[in-house]
Each structure stands twice: as C-alpha cells, then as structure tokens.
Design a protein around this motif. Structure first.
Motif, PDB file in Angstrom:
ATOM      1  N   GLN A  82       0.930  -1.299  -0.393  1.00  0.00           N
ATOM      2  CA  GLN A  82       0.290  -0.087  -0.081  1.00  0.00           C
ATOM      3  C   GLN A  82       0.550   1.041  -0.185  1.00  0.00           C
ATOM      4  OE1 GLN A  82      -3.180   0.049   2.976  1.00  0.00           O
ATOM      5  NE2 GLN A  82      -3.978  -1.839   2.896  1.00  0.00           N
ATOM      6  N   ILE A  83       2.024   1.018   0.421  1.00  0.00           N
ATOM      7  CA  ILE A  83       2.856   1.813   0.888  1.00  0.00           C
ATOM      8  C   ILE A  83       2.816   2.832  -1.071  1.00  0.00           C
ATOM      9  CG2 ILE A  83       5.115   3.502   1.669  1.00  0.00           C
ATOM     10  CD1 ILE A  83       5.156   0.923   4.004  1.00  0.00           C
ATOM     11  N   THR A  84       3.853   2.319  -1.120  1.00  0.00           N
ATOM     12  CA  THR A  84       4.183   1.772  -3.136  1.00  0.00           C
ATOM     13  C   THR A  84       2.411   2.711  -3.920  1.00  0.00           C
ATOM     14  OG1 THR A  84       5.797   0.142  -2.767  1.00  0.00           O
ATOM     15  CG2 THR A  84       4.937   0.450  -4.980  1.00  0.00           C
ATOM     16  N   LEU A  85       1.632   2.192  -3.840  1.00  0.00           N
ATOM     17  CA  LEU A  85       0.526   2.572  -3.967  1.00  0.00           C
ATOM     18  C   LEU A  85       0.276   3.854  -3.744  1.00  0.00           C
ATOM     19  CD1 LEU A  85      -1.062  -0.710  -4.368  1.00  0.00           C
ATOM     20  CD2 LEU A  85       0.098  -0.063  -5.463  1.00  0.00           C
ATOM     21  N   LEU A  86       0.252   4.483  -2.388  1.00  0.00           N
ATOM     22  CA  LEU A  86       0.065   5.659  -1.768  1.00  0.00           C
ATOM     23  C   LEU A  86       1.139   6.758  -3.100  1.00  0.00           C
ATOM     24  CD1 LEU A  86      -0.815   6.016   1.663  1.00  0.00           C
ATOM     25  CD2 LEU A  86       0.780   7.769   0.359  1.00  0.00           C
ATOM     26  N   GLY A 192      -7.501   4.663   6.314  1.00  0.00           N
ATOM     27  CA  GLY A 192      -7.451   3.441   5.039  1.00  0.00           C
ATOM     28  C   GLY A 192      -7.763   4.046   3.863  1.00  0.00           C
ATOM     29  N   PHE A 193      -6.788   2.426   3.187  1.00  0.00           N
ATOM     30  CA  PHE A 193      -6.713   2.318   1.976  1.00  0.00           C
ATOM     31  C   PHE A 193      -7.654   2.617   0.845  1.00  0.00           C
ATOM     32  CE2 PHE A 193      -4.580   0.656  -1.590  1.00  0.00           C
ATOM     33  CZ  PHE A 193      -4.165   0.805  -1.697  1.00  0.00           C
ATOM     34  N   ALA A 194      -8.868   2.882   1.614  1.00  0.00           N
ATOM     35  CA  ALA A 194      -9.936   2.809   0.154  1.00  0.00           C
ATOM     36  C   ALA A 194      -9.797   4.029  -0.568  1.00  0.00           C
ATOM     37  CB  ALA A 194     -11.219   2.324   1.091  1.00  0.00           C
ATOM     38  N   SER A 195      -9.930   4.590  -0.272  1.00  0.00           N
ATOM     39  CA  SER A 195     -10.282   6.162  -0.923  1.00  0.00           C
ATOM     40  C   SER A 195      -8.972   6.152  -2.056  1.00  0.00           C
ATOM     41  CB  SER A 195      -9.977   7.373  -0.233  1.00  0.00           C
ATOM     42  OG  SER A 195      -9.304   7.821   0.528  1.00  0.00           O
ATOM     43  N   ILE A 196      -7.974   5.957  -0.865  1.00  0.00           N
ATOM     44  CA  ILE A 196      -6.606   5.708  -2.008  1.00  0.00           C
ATOM     45  C   ILE A 196      -6.497   4.197  -3.062  1.00  0.00           C
ATOM     46  CG2 ILE A 196      -4.040   5.370  -2.130  1.00  0.00           C
ATOM     47  CD1 ILE A 196      -4.402   6.939   0.903  1.00  0.00           C
ATOM     48  N   ARG A 197      -6.928   3.939  -2.802  1.00  0.00           N
ATOM     49  CA  ARG A 197      -7.171   2.453  -3.910  1.00  0.00           C
ATOM     50  C   ARG A 197      -7.807   2.762  -4.804  1.00  0.00           C
ATOM     51  NH1 ARG A 197     -10.574  -1.142  -4.801  1.00  0.00           N
ATOM     52  NH2 ARG A 197     -10.400  -2.457  -5.741  1.00  0.00           N
ATOM     53  N   GLN A 198      -9.306   3.839  -4.487  1.00  0.00           N
ATOM     54  CA  GLN A 198     -10.037   4.405  -5.642  1.00  0.00           C
ATOM     55  C   GLN A 198      -9.363   5.052  -6.672  1.00  0.00           C
ATOM     56  OE1 GLN A 198     -12.995   3.192  -6.208  1.00  0.00           O
ATOM     57  NE2 GLN A 198     -12.154   1.295  -5.432  1.00  0.00           N
ATOM     58  N   ALA A 199      -8.329   6.085  -5.464  1.00  0.00           N
ATOM     59  CA  ALA A 199      -7.616   7.329  -6.715  1.00  0.00           C
ATOM     60  C   ALA A 199      -6.523   6.526  -7.953  1.00  0.00           C
ATOM     61  CB  ALA A 199      -7.136   8.189  -5.099  1.00  0.00           C
ATOM     62  N   TRP A 200      -6.119   5.508  -6.938  1.00  0.00           N
ATOM     63  CA  TRP A 200      -4.954   4.601  -7.745  1.00  0.00           C
ATOM     64  C   TRP A 200      -5.924   3.844  -9.141  1.00  0.00           C
ATOM     65  CZ3 TRP A 200      -3.781   0.501 -10.154  1.00  0.00           C
ATOM     66  CH2 TRP A 200      -2.971   0.098 -10.608  1.00  0.00           C
ATOM     67  N   LEU A 201      -6.808   3.532  -8.933  1.00  0.00           N
ATOM     68  CA  LEU A 201      -7.711   2.277  -9.378  1.00  0.00           C
ATOM     69  C   LEU A 201      -8.155   3.662 -10.815  1.00  0.00           C
ATOM     70  CD1 LEU A 201     -10.202   0.274  -7.953  1.00  0.00           C
ATOM     71  CD2 LEU A 201      -7.916  -0.600  -9.428  1.00  0.00           C
ATOM     72  N   ALA A 202      -8.443   4.957 -10.427  1.00  0.00           N
ATOM     73  CA  ALA A 202      -9.630   6.072 -11.730  1.00  0.00           C
ATOM     74  C   ALA A 202      -8.082   6.680 -12.061  1.00  0.00           C
ATOM     75  CB  ALA A 202      -9.582   7.215 -10.754  1.00  0.00           C
ATOM     76  N   ASP A 230      -7.252  -4.693  -1.731  1.00  0.00           N
ATOM     77  CA  ASP A 230      -6.269  -3.557  -0.831  1.00  0.00           C
ATOM     78  C   ASP A 230      -4.980  -4.550  -0.841  1.00  0.00           C
ATOM     79  OD1 ASP A 230      -9.084  -3.292  -0.362  1.00  0.00           O
ATOM     80  OD2 ASP A 230     -10.259  -4.196   0.820  1.00  0.00           O
ATOM     81  N   TYR A 231      -4.601  -5.294  -1.047  1.00  0.00           N
ATOM     82  CA  TYR A 231      -2.942  -5.541  -0.781  1.00  0.00           C
ATOM     83  C   TYR A 231      -2.233  -4.983  -1.450  1.00  0.00           C
ATOM     84  CZ  TYR A 231      -5.082  -8.552   2.787  1.00  0.00           C
ATOM     85  OH  TYR A 231      -5.658  -9.661   3.895  1.00  0.00           O
ATOM     86  N   GLY A 232      -2.636  -4.664  -3.171  1.00  0.00           N
ATOM     87  CA  GLY A 232      -1.818  -3.946  -3.827  1.00  0.00           C
ATOM     88  C   GLY A 232      -1.666  -5.038  -5.079  1.00  0.00           C
ATOM     89  N   SER A 233      -1.620  -5.726  -4.664  1.00  0.00           N
ATOM     90  CA  SER A 233      -1.694  -7.572  -5.672  1.00  0.00           C
ATOM     91  C   SER A 233      -2.784  -6.431  -6.848  1.00  0.00           C
ATOM     92  CB  SER A 233      -2.100  -8.673  -5.236  1.00  0.00           C
ATOM     93  OG  SER A 233      -1.430  -9.030  -4.392  1.00  0.00           O
ATOM     94  N   LEU A 234      -2.462  -7.251  -8.533  1.00  0.00           N
ATOM     95  CA  LEU A 234      -3.189  -7.132  -9.583  1.00  0.00           C
ATOM     96  C   LEU A 234      -4.131  -8.253  -9.377  1.00  0.00           C
ATOM     97  CD1 LEU A 234      -3.770  -4.967 -11.564  1.00  0.00           C
ATOM     98  CD2 LEU A 234      -1.001  -6.600 -12.985  1.00  0.00           C
ATOM     99  N   LEU A 235      -5.097  -8.388 -10.649  1.00  0.00           N
ATOM    100  CA  LEU A 235      -5.661  -9.219 -10.866  1.00  0.00           C
ATOM    101  C   LEU A 235      -5.454  -9.699 -12.069  1.00  0.00           C
ATOM    102  CD1 LEU A 235      -8.837  -9.164  -8.027  1.00  0.00           C
ATOM    103  CD2 LEU A 235      -6.454 -10.055  -7.717  1.00  0.00           C
ATOM    104  N   VAL A 236      -5.940 -10.389 -12.184  1.00  0.00           N
ATOM    105  CA  VAL A 236      -4.965 -11.074 -14.114  1.00  0.00           C
ATOM    106  C   VAL A 236      -6.126 -12.019 -14.470  1.00  0.00           C
ATOM    107  CG1 VAL A 236      -3.980 -11.837 -15.679  1.00  0.00           C
ATOM    108  CG2 VAL A 236      -3.074  -9.970 -14.015  1.00  0.00           C
ATOM    109  N   ARG A 237      -6.940 -12.549 -15.321  1.00  0.00           N
ATOM    110  CA  ARG A 237      -7.496 -13.115 -15.617  1.00  0.00           C
ATOM    111  C   ARG A 237      -7.151 -13.658 -16.881  1.00  0.00           C
ATOM    112  NH1 ARG A 237     -13.290 -14.502 -15.163  1.00  0.00           N
ATOM    113  NH2 ARG A 237     -13.933 -12.430 -13.809  1.00  0.00           N
ATOM    114  N   ASN A 238      -7.125 -14.863 -17.423  1.00  0.00           N
ATOM    115  CA  ASN A 238      -6.788 -15.471 -19.131  1.00  0.00           C
ATOM    116  C   ASN A 238      -7.429 -16.035 -19.828  1.00  0.00           C
ATOM    117  OD1 ASN A 238      -7.416 -18.245 -17.702  1.00  0.00           O
ATOM    118  ND2 ASN A 238      -5.274 -19.066 -17.307  1.00  0.00           N
TER     119      ASN A 238
END
Length: 256
Positions: A82-86, A192-202, A230-238
């Motif tokens: 989360q620190i890197t993503l922030l 917490g991380f929720a709004s920062i995660r949303q900013a990253w996604l945006a 929420d842990y910063g892992s990328l989810l990839v669908r094959n």
C-alpha cells in the motif's frame, strides 16, 4: 490497521547531498540509526541508482529529482504494498497539478505520460520482531529537465521538460510531491486505504489491458488486468477465465 505515526509528516528534515550511490541506501542507513519518520534524503546525483528488479536507474546531475523518504508506520508486512501505491498516487496527482498534464500509473509503481515513463518508485522495508514494519523507505526518481539527447536510444522515457517545454526547479517538484504525499499519508492513517485505492484505480492505465506478467524477464502469466485488491496485488484473468493475483514481478503492456 493501527499505525504509530499520525498527522502531517515530511516536515522533519530534508538532507541534501551532492552525490550518493543511492538515496534509498542512505535512507535505509539513516533509518537503521534511528532517523525520524518524515526524513527526506535528496541527492543531486546518484552513482548507483536502483529501480525495481535490481535495474539501474540513470540519475544524471541537474536533470532529475532523486530522493527517498523514511517512514515508520506500524502495520503488518502484508500491507506494505500500500505504501508504494500511495506514493504512486501522490506522484501522479502532484505532477498533474504542477503541469496540467494527464499522468497515469502502470502497476505497480511507474508514472507514465503519453505512453512513456517519467517517474519510478522503489519501496524497501525492514521488519520488526512481531512482523510489523519497523521502517520503510520510499525512493522516487522523477525525470525533470532531461532532453531527447539525455535519453539517447531510450525511447520509452520522457521528462517534464519534454512534455511541457518548461524547465522546472527541483525544489518546486519536490514540494509538490511532499505536499501531496503528506496529505495522502495522513489520510491513510486516519481513514485507511479505501479512497487511495480508488484514486489509484482512477489513474491506472493497466486495468482493462492485455498484460504479460514477468518475473526476472520470464513470462509467467498472461491475460487481462481486471482489478487490484486491498493488498495491492494485481488481479489478472487468463483466456480460460481463471483469475490469479500477483504481488511481485512486472508487467508488459501494449499501451499505458
């Protein structure tokens, strides 16, 4: 998620050096010696600057901003990404406000402009005996006043100067980042991380793209980047519909 630091930080101390092997290495040394969270290490030039995957980061004097920030959050190591993503969100938003350009984030830590890399982030940490983070160091490299000649044959990088035609003062860029990071870091503590995660996604240019996940330049998975947890892992669908999460490695992507 309990944290030790609260309130606005990054105003404790800024240490300037004419030359360092690496601002991250110096910051890690200072953190081990007890330097306070919020200490910032800046070098005019790095002789052994490092990016992710142990790659060399070119750090010529006067051309870019090379610095590291010491942090002392009390969180479990599983949340360290989360620190890197922030930091990535802070960098993208700070540069956007500074230049009025649209910057994007390539998972997990590259700041992109017009398909070219302009900023990289490298976070490192030391663990306490209870598994929490004793201290973390976030290294930032921003290409500021590099010209086309400075990049040579490297066609995948750009600078603020090349993007805007303006030569920026290093202190101006540093202040823009630290102001943005300080606000986000304080929010992270309190909310917490929720709004920062949303900013990253945006700001992400990765989601929805076909990607190849690599580990040490070896392809290990491919598919469509669908989300980030929420842990910063990328989810990839094959292609078979199977979703895998990745908290390591890097991705190649057609456009970002």
């Amino acid at each position: 998620m309990k944290m030790a630091e609260t309130g606005t930080i990054l105003h404790n101390q800024i240490q300037y050096y004419e030359e360092l092997a690496s601002t991250n290495l110096k910051a890690l040394e200072l953190a081990k010696q007890g330097a306070a969270g919020g200490t910032v290490v800046v070098a005019a030039r790095q002789t052994a600057g490092r990016g992710r995957m142990r790659r060399k980061w070119e750090s010529p004097e006067g051309k870019g901003l090379w610095f590291s920030v010491i942090l002392r959050p009390t969180i479990a190591a599983e949340y360290c990404a989360q620190i890197t993503l922030l930091a990535a969100v802070a960098a993208a938003q700070a540069l956007q406000r500074l230049t009025n350009k649209n910057f994007s984030i390539k998972w997990p830590n590259d700041i992109m402009l017009d398909g070219k890399k302009i900023c990289g982030i490298l976070a490192e940490m030391a663990l306490a005996a209870d598994g929490s983070i004793e201290y973390a160091v976030v290294g930032i490299g921003i290409n500021i006043n590099m010209s086309s000649e400075d990049f040579g044959a490297l066609l995948t990088a750009t600078s603020l100067y090349l993007a805007t035609g303006i030569e920026y003062e290093h202190e101006q860029v540093l202040k823009a980042f630290l102001d943005e990071f300080s606000l986000l870091y304080s929010h992270w503590h309190s909310c917490g991380f929720a709004s920062i995660r949303q900013a990253w996604l945006a700001n992400s240019c990765t989601l929805g793209q076909k990607v190849i996940v690599k580990d040490n330049d070896t392809e290990i998975y491919s598919g469509t980047a669908e989300d980030m947890d929420d842990y910063g892992s990328l989810l990839v669908r094959n292609a078979a519909g199977k979703i895998e999460s990745f908290d390591f490695g890097e991705i190649s992507i057609r456009s970002c």
